[in-house]
Every structure is written in structure tokens, then in C-alpha cells.
Design an enzyme around this catalytic site. Structure first.
Site, PDB file in Angstrom:
ATOM      1  N   ARG A   1     -81.639  21.722 -41.057  1.00 35.96           N
ATOM      2  CA  ARG A   1     -80.422  21.005 -41.420  1.00 35.96           C
ATOM      3  C   ARG A   1     -79.412  21.103 -40.288  1.00 35.96           C
ATOM      4  O   ARG A   1     -79.084  22.192 -39.814  1.00 35.96           O
ATOM      5  CB  ARG A   1     -79.829  21.593 -42.700  1.00 35.96           C
TER       6      ARG A   1
ATOM      7  N   ARG B   1     -80.431  13.825 -43.748  1.00 35.23           N
ATOM      8  CA  ARG B   1     -80.616  15.269 -43.608  1.00 35.23           C
ATOM      9  C   ARG B   1     -81.969  15.711 -44.144  1.00 35.23           C
ATOM     10  O   ARG B   1     -82.485  15.148 -45.092  1.00 35.23           O
ATOM     11  CB  ARG B   1     -79.496  16.045 -44.269  1.00 35.23           C
TER      12      ARG B   1
ATOM     13  N   ASP C   1     -80.578  19.193 -48.278  1.00 33.22           N
ATOM     14  CA  ASP C   1     -79.205  19.337 -48.740  1.00 33.22           C
ATOM     15  C   ASP C   1     -79.265  20.137 -50.038  1.00 33.22           C
ATOM     16  O   ASP C   1     -79.919  19.714 -51.002  1.00 33.22           O
ATOM     17  CB  ASP C   1     -78.597  17.957 -48.982  1.00 33.22           C
TER      18      ASP C   1
ATOM     19  N   ASP D   1     -76.819  21.890 -52.862  1.00 33.64           N
ATOM     20  CA  ASP D   1     -75.444  21.967 -53.359  1.00 33.64           C
ATOM     21  C   ASP D   1     -75.384  22.822 -54.615  1.00 33.64           C
ATOM     22  O   ASP D   1     -76.204  22.663 -55.526  1.00 33.64           O
ATOM     23  CB  ASP D   1     -74.925  20.569 -53.712  1.00 33.64           C
TER      24      ASP D   1
END
Length: 178
Positions: A101, A110, A113, A115
């Protein structure tokens, strides 16, 4: 990964304590495809002290905000961890880094990812970290997968995963890949 995709856990886990992580990929990097990259990332969670309790299927959606970028593959997991929110974010960052990343332009393609969507019922700004994720409820590619595994999970600001998925305006094309 020993947790089958798309197992509903509403009765098995106290959703008020749920720690929810979203995964996404639209640049396969060194992997054969984004699905392989995401599966490999999940396999890495345990080594960072993160146990996957439940996971959604993978959902495909057009890249946002630029649909000319490669499409995304997304999913959601509910995890158990001893990490506090900042330490969990650091662990997720180490996994992202291991997968190549690169932080650059916002919303750029990307390789991975990760989150933090929710950390139990915590609703606060912890320095640069805001929980729950400030835009998750607007994103079908987050709420749709979450509704698969925890349709009755309730966002601290109101609404269940199921109702938020139905109302989400970002990523309306998001759909599970079976």
C-alpha cells in the site's frame, strides 16, 4: 482462512461490542487478482493479534469517485482483538504496508485498504482517528457486506446495517460476487 464467507452472526456475537473492519482492493499488485490479495490479507490478521469471527462475501463496485479507475473488490469482517483502537489501526497499517500500500492521492487505486468501521459502541474522535468511520454509513460497499453478516448491527448515529445498506448513496452498484 477458516471462517467461511457470509456467515450471519447476529446471534453468536454481541453486536454492541463488535469491532468491524472493511477491506478493499482495486490494484492486484503482486497477487493474481484482488480476491487473492484480500484472502491473503485476512490470513495475515492472526499474526497481528486480530481474530476474524465472521466475514462477508466479496462485493464488486465501480471505483469511486473516478469510475475510470479499476473496479473495487470489498468485504467486511467482524473481529476480536485485545488492541485498543489506535493499536488496531497500527496493526492494520502494517498489513497494508506488507501488501504494498502506497499512500498518495486520495481515492487512488490501492493494493489493500483496511478501514476500522466500528469499535464496539465507541463514538468519538481519538486524535486523527474517528470511530465509527465517518463515511461508512453512506457506502453500500461497506454496509452491504456488513448487512450480510450482521444485518441488525446498529450504527451509533442510528440505523441498522440492513437499512443503511438500502439507503447508501455511494457505491450503489456494489453487489456480492458469489
Amino acid at each position: 482462512m477458516d471462517v467461511p464467507a457470509s456467515v450471519e452472526i447476529d446471534d453468536a456475537v454481541d453486536l454492541d461490542l463488535a469491532v468491524i473492519v472493511a477491506l478493499g482492493c482495486n490494484d492486484k499488485g503482486a497477487w493474481a487478482d484482488c480476491r487473492e490479495a484480500l484472502e491473503a490479507a485476512l490470513a495475515r490478521f492472526r499474526s497481528e493479534g486480530i481474530d476474524v469471527l465472521a466475514r462477508s462475501s466479496w462485493w464488486r463496485s465501480a471505483a469511486w469517485p473516478d469510475p475510470a479507475d479499476p473496479p473495487f473488490l470489498n468485504g467486511v469482517v467482524i473481529v476480536r482483538t485485545e488492541h485498543e483502537p489506535h493499536d488496531l489501526m497500527a496493526a492494520l497499517g502494517r498489513i497494508e504496508e506488507a501488501f504494498g500500500r502506497q499512500r498518495g492521492a486520495a481515492n487512488a487505486p490501492r493494493t489493500l485498504d483496511l478501514d476500522l468501521i466500528a469499535y464496539g459502541r465507541l463514538a468519538d474522535q481519538l486524535g486523527a482517528l474517528i470511530v465509527p468511520h465517518p463515511r461508512a454509513a453512506e457506502r453500500r460497499f461497506v454496509m452491504g457486506p456488513l448487512a450480510e453478516i450482521a444485518p441488525n448491527w446498529r450504527h451509533p448515529a442510528g440505523g441498522t446495517a440492513r437499512t443503511l445498506a438500502a439507503a447508501a448513496m455511494v457505491g450503489r452498484d456494489a453487489a456480492p460476487q458469489r
